[in-house]
Scaffold this active site. Structure first.
Site, PDB file in Angstrom:
ATOM      1  N   PHE A   7     -46.959 -54.875  84.765  1.00 37.38           N
ATOM      2  CA  PHE A   7     -46.566 -55.349  86.110  1.00 37.38           C
ATOM      3  C   PHE A   7     -45.319 -56.203  85.983  1.00 37.38           C
ATOM      4  CE2 PHE A   7     -49.894 -58.174  84.426  1.00 37.38           C
ATOM      5  CZ  PHE A   7     -49.287 -59.407  84.459  1.00 37.38           C
TER       6      PHE A   7
ATOM      7  N   TYR B 295     -42.118 -68.233  77.121  1.00 37.86           N
ATOM      8  CA  TYR B 295     -43.166 -68.774  77.985  1.00 37.86           C
ATOM      9  C   TYR B 295     -44.131 -69.805  77.384  1.00 37.86           C
ATOM     10  CZ  TYR B 295     -41.473 -65.425  81.374  1.00 37.86           C
ATOM     11  OH  TYR B 295     -40.672 -64.732  82.243  1.00 37.86           O
TER      12      TYR B 295
ATOM     13  N   VAL C  47     -39.244 -62.030  87.115  1.00 37.18           N
ATOM     14  CA  VAL C  47     -38.600 -63.269  86.675  1.00 37.18           C
ATOM     15  C   VAL C  47     -37.215 -62.957  86.119  1.00 37.18           C
ATOM     16  CG1 VAL C  47     -38.742 -65.240  85.099  1.00 37.18           C
ATOM     17  CG2 VAL C  47     -40.851 -64.256  86.068  1.00 37.18           C
TER      18      VAL C  47
ATOM     19  N   VAL D 202     -32.855 -64.588  85.947  1.00 41.06           N
ATOM     20  CA  VAL D 202     -31.799 -65.531  86.344  1.00 41.06           C
ATOM     21  C   VAL D 202     -30.461 -64.811  86.176  1.00 41.06           C
ATOM     22  CG1 VAL D 202     -30.632 -67.702  85.683  1.00 41.06           C
ATOM     23  CG2 VAL D 202     -33.138 -67.603  85.786  1.00 41.06           C
TER      24      VAL D 202
ATOM     25  N   ARG E  22     -29.496 -70.848  81.313  1.00 42.13           N
ATOM     26  CA  ARG E  22     -29.555 -72.080  80.507  1.00 42.13           C
ATOM     27  C   ARG E  22     -29.061 -73.310  81.270  1.00 42.13           C
ATOM     28  NH1 ARG E  22     -31.358 -68.122  79.062  1.00 42.13           N
ATOM     29  NH2 ARG E  22     -31.374 -67.192  76.985  1.00 42.13           N
ATOM     30  N   ARG E  23     -29.440 -73.344  82.531  1.00 39.83           N
ATOM     31  CA  ARG E  23     -29.142 -74.535  83.342  1.00 39.83           C
ATOM     32  C   ARG E  23     -30.405 -75.048  84.009  1.00 39.83           C
ATOM     33  NH1 ARG E  23     -23.605 -72.548  86.404  1.00 39.83           N
ATOM     34  NH2 ARG E  23     -22.879 -71.327  84.636  1.00 39.83           N
ATOM     35  N   GLY E  24     -31.552 -74.595  83.511  1.00 36.90           N
ATOM     36  CA  GLY E  24     -32.806 -75.126  84.031  1.00 36.90           C
ATOM     37  C   GLY E  24     -33.389 -74.370  85.214  1.00 36.90           C
TER      38      GLY E  24
ATOM     39  N   SER F  64     -40.802 -60.595  78.361  1.00 38.21           N
ATOM     40  CA  SER F  64     -39.703 -59.819  77.778  1.00 38.21           C
ATOM     41  C   SER F  64     -39.389 -60.325  76.368  1.00 38.21           C
ATOM     42  CB  SER F  64     -38.455 -59.927  78.662  1.00 38.21           C
ATOM     43  OG  SER F  64     -38.044 -61.272  78.767  1.00 38.21           O
ATOM     44  N   GLU F  65     -39.544 -61.642  76.167  1.00 39.78           N
ATOM     45  CA  GLU F  65     -39.309 -62.233  74.838  1.00 39.78           C
ATOM     46  C   GLU F  65     -40.429 -63.239  74.562  1.00 39.78           C
ATOM     47  OE1 GLU F  65     -35.020 -63.165  73.739  1.00 39.78           O
ATOM     48  OE2 GLU F  65     -34.970 -63.268  75.924  1.00 39.78           O
TER      49      GLU F  65
ATOM     50  N   LEU G  95     -34.983 -71.356  85.285  1.00 39.55           N
ATOM     51  CA  LEU G  95     -36.328 -70.839  84.994  1.00 39.55           C
ATOM     52  C   LEU G  95     -37.344 -71.982  85.001  1.00 39.55           C
ATOM     53  CD1 LEU G  95     -38.273 -68.566  84.230  1.00 39.55           C
ATOM     54  CD2 LEU G  95     -37.780 -69.067  81.840  1.00 39.55           C
TER      55      LEU G  95
END
Ligand code: COA
Length: 406
Positions: A406, A125, A84, A86, A92-94, A120-121, A96
């Site tokens: 993974f 999610y 995953v 971007v 920050r434009r949608g 990652s953060e 994801l």
């Protein structure tokens, strides 16, 4: 956003998506050809998405086909979400959100009731319905304090194998022994091809040892990588990092630990992604020789199909509770569920507890008790007596553990 398009990637686009992903993780070099030849095997038709802005690939998300063991021992098809990222100039434009929406809708169509990932953060999610469902320890053991107690099981034998031999042995061995605990997942061929890329014999430094029991049957393995701070041993140190250790039972795991802790010229062993109930402290003569360096996130779980996922796991012994589940991303899941020792079904009764899908994901494998989430203000408690019952229903005998990156 008008010029945003999300679609399945064609095979010819996998490489660009992979490079976009690794760049989003701040890897500065292009993946070497030899490594890519292995990484590409993780891509399965129809499981990789691209987000295109103005026709240009700008974000990506994919999943590996896998399976997850749930409390009670059932194994459900599950998507291991990964890759995953971007592009840094398009965040920050949608993108994801569009990727997650497309992926979750696709998994529902495929009939995969669970999605899972490593984040990652931690803040990314939950909004998509993922909750932290298991945790691991990172352990450090100084070689001078690494002696095991005489009561720790001995026996069997441990042998070194190289990468090519491991590619023959480990997929079958792991599939056979990695069972009996919620959170364990299936590792597919693409996962193994990528994981064993940097092993000894394949041009890398990771070493592999396999353990056999007294009858000669293989029942465990460990992957470890030594790193030296100096080319001489006099004033430098050698740290051995265990990245994967799986045994069929305590005797196999203890043998593998004893082998690594007994390596010559070693200063310290560091082990990542270890289960919370591994008895290493109890195996050592000096229990303080083993330090818990960190408590890490392990698996994040998203119930894609809540009725199927709830029906598949076992439940503890307590009077049933009625739970209202809210799910903005997959509204078909929303509703009231009656959870009791005999199972979980949709119902029309008045809910005693209410929570978002991400919290249900966090509770699902039994890592955290409902009362803990309620104390954190994350579960709405409409009938306080139901909370204690929910604790007993969701409880599991062993803490969940995935331990597979993974
Ligand atoms: C994380 C990442 C994929 C987010 O992509 P994005 O296209 O910027 O995300 P979106 O614009 O779709 O944001 C969706 C929502 O998530 C939030 N969000 C996005 N990234 C976030 C982050 N790093 N931390 C917290 N919130 C985040 C947004 O604010 C937005 O919130 P909203 O629902 O309240 O509007 C992107 O920043 C990235 O590639 N990061 C580096 C690589 C990485 O960490 N990948 C994930 C590997 S597990």
């Amino acid at each position: 956003m008008n010029d945003l398009d999300v679609r399945h990637l064609a095979e010819s686009e996998y490489r660009a998506a992979h490079e976009l992903f690794v760049a989003s993780l701040h890897h500065t070099e292009r993946t070497p050809e030899e490594r890519w030849a292995r990484s590409v095997t993780r891509y399965e038709p129809g499981r990789a998405f691209g987000a295109f802005l103005g026709g240009e690939l700008s974000g990506t998300a994919m999943s590996l086909s896998s399976a997850l063991e749930v409390p009670g021992g059932a194994v459900l098809p599950a998507a291991a979400v990964t890759g995953v990222g971007v592009r840094a100039d398009r965040t920050r434009r949608g993108l994801l959100r569009a990727l997650m929406d497309a992926q979750l809708a696709d998994l529902r169509e495929r009939g995969e009731p669970i999605a899972m990932l490593h984040a990652s953060e931690t803040t990314i999610y939950p909004r998509f319905g993922y909750g932290l469902a298991s945790r691991t320890y990172r352990l450090a053991i100084a070689s001078s304090l690494a002696r095991m107690r005489p009561e720790v099981p001995v026996g069997g034998s441990v042998r070194l194998v190289d990468g090519p031999a491991a590619e023959e042995l480990l997929p079958e061995l792991y599939a056979r022994i990695a069972t009996g605990r919620p959170g364990l997942i299936a590792r597919n061929a693409g996962w193994w091809a990528t994981r064993l890329c940097d092993t000894a014999g394949n041009g890398g430094s990771t070493r592999i040892a396999v353990r056999s029991d007294e009858s000669g049957a293989d029942d465990g393995f460990v992957l470890f990588a030594p790193s030296k701070t100096d080319h001489r041993f006099g004033d430098g140190s050698v740290t051995v990092r265990i990245t994967d250790l799986v045994g069929a039972g305590p005797a196999a795991s203890a043998s593998l630990w004893r082998f690594v802790l007994g390596l010559d010229l070693m200063t310290e062993v560091v082990a990542i992604d270890r289960p919370l109930d591994e008895p290493l402290h109890w195996w050592l003569e000096e229990r303080r020789g083993c330090r818990v360096e960190r408590l890490d996130d392990d698996l994040w779980v998203r119930l894609v199909d809540v009725p199927t996922a709830l029906a598949a796991r076992s439940w503890g012994a307590a009077e049933p509770v009625v739970v209202e589940v809210r799910d903005a991303t997959l509204p078909d899941n929303a509703g009231n569920y009656r959870i009791g020792p005999d199972g979980a079904v949709r119902c029309a009764e008045r809910p005693q507890l209410a929570l978002d899908a991400a919290l249900l994901g966090a509770l699902y494998l039994g890592d955290v008790a409902p009362s803990t989430l309620a104390a954190a203000g994350l579960i709405e408690v409409r009938e306080p007596a139901a909370l204690d019952r929910a604790d007993r229903l969701f409880a599991v005998p062993r803490p969940p553990w995935c331990g597979t990156g993974f």
